[in-house]
Write a protein that holds these residues in place. Structure first.
Motif, PDB file in Angstrom:
ATOM      1  N   UNK A  67       0.698  -1.215  -0.024  1.00 53.84           N
ATOM      2  CA  UNK A  67       0.036  -0.082   0.089  1.00 53.84           C
ATOM      3  C   UNK A  67       0.983   1.293   0.254  1.00 53.84           C
ATOM      4  N   UNK A  68       1.823   1.054   0.729  1.00 54.71           N
ATOM      5  CA  UNK A  68       2.856   2.536   0.879  1.00 54.71           C
ATOM      6  C   UNK A  68       3.411   2.738  -0.463  1.00 54.71           C
ATOM      7  N   UNK A  69       4.248   1.503  -1.116  1.00 56.33           N
ATOM      8  CA  UNK A  69       5.014   1.725  -2.177  1.00 56.33           C
ATOM      9  C   UNK A  69       3.757   2.213  -3.581  1.00 56.33           C
ATOM     10  N   UNK A  70       2.742   1.449  -3.384  1.00 54.82           N
ATOM     11  CA  UNK A  70       1.701   1.845  -4.684  1.00 54.82           C
ATOM     12  C   UNK A  70       1.524   3.352  -4.202  1.00 54.82           C
ATOM     13  N   UNK A  71       1.042   3.947  -2.967  1.00 54.85           N
ATOM     14  CA  UNK A  71       0.908   5.312  -2.908  1.00 54.85           C
ATOM     15  C   UNK A  71       1.881   6.264  -3.201  1.00 54.85           C
TER      16      UNK A  71
END
Length: 152
Positions: A67-71
């Motif tokens: 989730x953090x990488x996608x954001x």
């Protein structure tokens, strides 16, 4: 303490997610949003399946990173596009496309136009001579001189 970690169920994950999201609301700057979302997603998976507590922690860690990488990737691309389109602190970019009125004859070398409440040096883009009172449009800005063309 280890027993608490190994007894995690869907309700505990939901509570952890809500606590993290509440802490995010108190002003952490976006750091806890995606980790809280991962805890909420882990809660849903734990509720819908019979996944062991160890695997729930692995799922939580994996989702947090994803989730953090996608954001991060989404926001980086968006920021790059925003910088290219931004006219912030670049008044010249904001003037392009504006219409103004010729005050003193404008030639390929010099002239004067009135834009808003100020007077600007100007020259024509195509070498035409424009007489006072003619409406022109700003094509580009070269230093403190506006390059204009006649409005049809």
């Amino acid at each position: 303490m280890i027993d608490l970690f190994l007894s995690m169920n869907a309700t505990y994950w939901l509570i952890l997610g809500l606590v993290l999201l509440t802490m995010e609301l108190l002003g952490s700057g976006g750091y806890l949003l995606w980790i809280g979302g991962a805890a909420m997603a882990t809660s849903v998976v734990a509720r819908l399946s019979d996944i062991r507590a160890e695997n729930q922690w692995v799922l939580f860690a994996t989702l947090s990173v994803l989730f953090t990488l996608a954001w991060y990737l989404y926001q980086r691309r968006r920021d790059k596009l925003g910088r290219e389109r931004s006219g912030l602190n670049q008044r010249a970019k904001a003037l392009v496309g504006s219409q103004c009125v010729v005050m003193a004859q404008v030639t390929a070398q010099e002239g004067r136009v009135k834009l808003g409440d100020s007077s600007w040096l100007a020259c024509t883009e195509d070498g035409d001579t424009l007489e006072p009172g003619a409406r022109v449009q700003v094509v580009r800005v070269e230093g403190t001189k506006l390059v204009v063309s006649a409005v049809d």
